[in-house]
Design a protein around this motif. Structure first.
Motif, mmCIF file in Angstrom:
data_model
loop_
_atom_site.group_PDB
_atom_site.id
_atom_site.type_symbol
_atom_site.label_atom_id
_atom_site.label_comp_id
_atom_site.label_asym_id
_atom_site.label_seq_id
_atom_site.Cartn_x
_atom_site.Cartn_y
_atom_site.Cartn_z
ATOM 1 N N ALA A 1 38.870 59.015 36.190
ATOM 2 C CA ALA A 1 39.298 57.870 35.598
ATOM 3 C C ALA A 1 39.784 57.057 37.522
ATOM 4 O O ALA A 1 40.860 57.512 37.338
ATOM 5 C CB ALA A 1 40.091 57.923 34.576
ATOM 6 N N CYS A 2 39.581 55.761 37.204
ATOM 7 C CA CYS A 2 40.138 55.492 38.315
ATOM 8 C C CYS A 2 39.780 53.840 38.662
ATOM 9 O O CYS A 2 39.147 53.467 37.809
ATOM 10 C CB CYS A 2 38.880 56.000 40.516
ATOM 11 S SG CYS A 2 37.382 55.918 39.644
ATOM 12 N N LEU A 3 40.238 52.572 39.563
ATOM 13 C CA LEU A 3 39.748 51.459 39.809
ATOM 14 C C LEU A 3 39.257 51.177 41.008
ATOM 15 O O LEU A 3 39.598 51.619 42.045
ATOM 16 C CB LEU A 3 41.412 51.059 39.857
ATOM 17 C CG LEU A 3 41.269 49.449 39.706
ATOM 18 C CD1 LEU A 3 41.918 48.984 38.036
ATOM 19 C CD2 LEU A 3 43.135 49.652 40.095
ATOM 20 N N ARG A 4 38.276 50.655 40.100
ATOM 21 C CA ARG A 4 37.161 50.084 41.336
ATOM 22 C C ARG A 4 36.925 49.098 41.720
ATOM 23 O O ARG A 4 37.550 48.167 40.427
ATOM 24 C CB ARG A 4 35.926 50.334 41.018
ATOM 25 C CG ARG A 4 35.531 52.258 41.395
ATOM 26 C CD ARG A 4 34.070 52.469 40.763
ATOM 27 N NE ARG A 4 34.009 54.323 40.859
ATOM 28 C CZ ARG A 4 33.048 54.810 40.320
ATOM 29 N NH1 ARG A 4 32.117 54.120 40.211
ATOM 30 N NH2 ARG A 4 33.200 55.759 40.921
ATOM 31 N N GLY A 5 36.778 48.431 42.874
ATOM 32 C CA GLY A 5 36.294 46.710 43.099
ATOM 33 C C GLY A 5 37.750 46.150 43.614
ATOM 34 O O GLY A 5 38.507 46.492 43.121
ATOM 35 N N GLN A 6 37.620 44.784 43.848
ATOM 36 C CA GLN A 6 38.675 44.479 44.252
ATOM 37 C C GLN A 6 39.313 42.615 43.729
ATOM 38 O O GLN A 6 38.256 42.102 43.214
ATOM 39 C CB GLN A 6 38.650 44.061 45.434
ATOM 40 C CG GLN A 6 38.793 45.557 46.054
ATOM 41 C CD GLN A 6 38.715 44.901 48.046
ATOM 42 O OE1 GLN A 6 38.523 43.877 48.156
ATOM 43 N NE2 GLN A 6 38.302 46.199 48.387
ATOM 44 N N GLY A 7 40.130 42.758 43.594
ATOM 45 C CA GLY A 7 40.725 41.115 42.702
ATOM 46 C C GLY A 7 40.522 41.255 40.853
ATOM 47 O O GLY A 7 40.378 41.859 40.474
ATOM 48 N N LYS A 8 39.420 39.408 40.832
ATOM 49 C CA LYS A 8 39.300 39.884 40.132
ATOM 50 C C LYS A 8 37.365 40.772 39.842
ATOM 51 O O LYS A 8 37.549 41.256 38.287
ATOM 52 C CB LYS A 8 38.828 38.153 39.779
ATOM 53 C CG LYS A 8 39.467 36.643 40.061
ATOM 54 C CD LYS A 8 40.771 37.139 38.363
ATOM 55 C CE LYS A 8 41.363 36.066 38.254
ATOM 56 N NZ LYS A 8 42.295 35.880 37.859
ATOM 57 N N ALA A 9 37.475 41.432 40.472
ATOM 58 C CA ALA A 9 36.010 41.813 40.509
ATOM 59 C C ALA A 9 36.485 43.640 40.279
ATOM 60 O O ALA A 9 35.800 44.058 39.863
ATOM 61 C CB ALA A 9 35.867 41.767 41.464
ATOM 62 N N SER A 10 37.976 43.700 39.645
ATOM 63 C CA SER A 10 38.574 45.315 39.214
ATOM 64 C C SER A 10 38.174 45.022 38.430
ATOM 65 O O SER A 10 38.388 45.127 36.916
ATOM 66 C CB SER A 10 39.432 44.967 39.589
ATOM 67 O OG SER A 10 39.978 44.668 41.186
ATOM 68 N N PHE A 11 37.288 46.467 38.081
ATOM 69 C CA PHE A 11 37.576 47.181 36.836
ATOM 70 C C PHE A 11 37.692 49.031 36.529
ATOM 71 O O PHE A 11 38.213 49.938 38.158
ATOM 72 C CB PHE A 11 35.911 46.990 36.216
ATOM 73 C CG PHE A 11 34.887 48.088 37.447
ATOM 74 C CD1 PHE A 11 34.496 49.566 37.064
ATOM 75 C CD2 PHE A 11 34.520 47.226 38.160
ATOM 76 C CE1 PHE A 11 33.520 49.705 37.933
ATOM 77 C CE2 PHE A 11 33.695 48.065 39.492
ATOM 78 C CZ PHE A 11 33.087 49.181 39.096
#
Length: 110
Positions: free
Chosen positions: A21-31
């Motif tokens: 489980a991890c956080l990907r993307g940056q800013g408003k595109a994070s998921f």
């Protein structure tokens, strides 16, 4: 909570139950990306709640999800992700087909 705090909270809630489980993307595109038992789910925040996309075992990076859904609360998003990623004997019903796992004596009861 900020958007990134909410996403980090989702990662913390999923981590004990999944292989990754991890956080990907940056800013408003994070998921949030989570993978377990060959299945995967992405969770992103939208104006209307939480957007979830689901993949089956053997998915390729650019493959289309097999299911998508919008949920209103963080709790619902975590529960739906865990349901999808759980071993088949741990699901009351498959979210895609709606079929219930069967044991030797009929449907498995939880």
């Amino acid at each position: 909570m900020t958007d990134s705090d909410e996403l980090r909270s989702l990662v913390r809630q999923l981590t004990p139950h999944v292989d990754q489980a991890c956080l990907r993307g940056q800013g408003k595109a994070s998921f949030v990306f989570a993978r377990h038992n060959g299945r995967a789910v992405e969770i992103s925040e939208s104006d209307d709640g939480w957007w979830l996309e689901f993949w089956e075992a053997g998915f390729e990076e650019d493959a289309a999800p097999v299911k998508e859904t919008m949920l209103q609360t963080t709790r619902q998003a975590v529960d739906e992700a865990r349901l999808w990623l759980a071993p088949s004997h741990g699901r009351a019903a498959d979210p895609v087909s709606g079929t219930q796992p069967r044991g030797m004596n009929g449907p498995v009861r939880y």
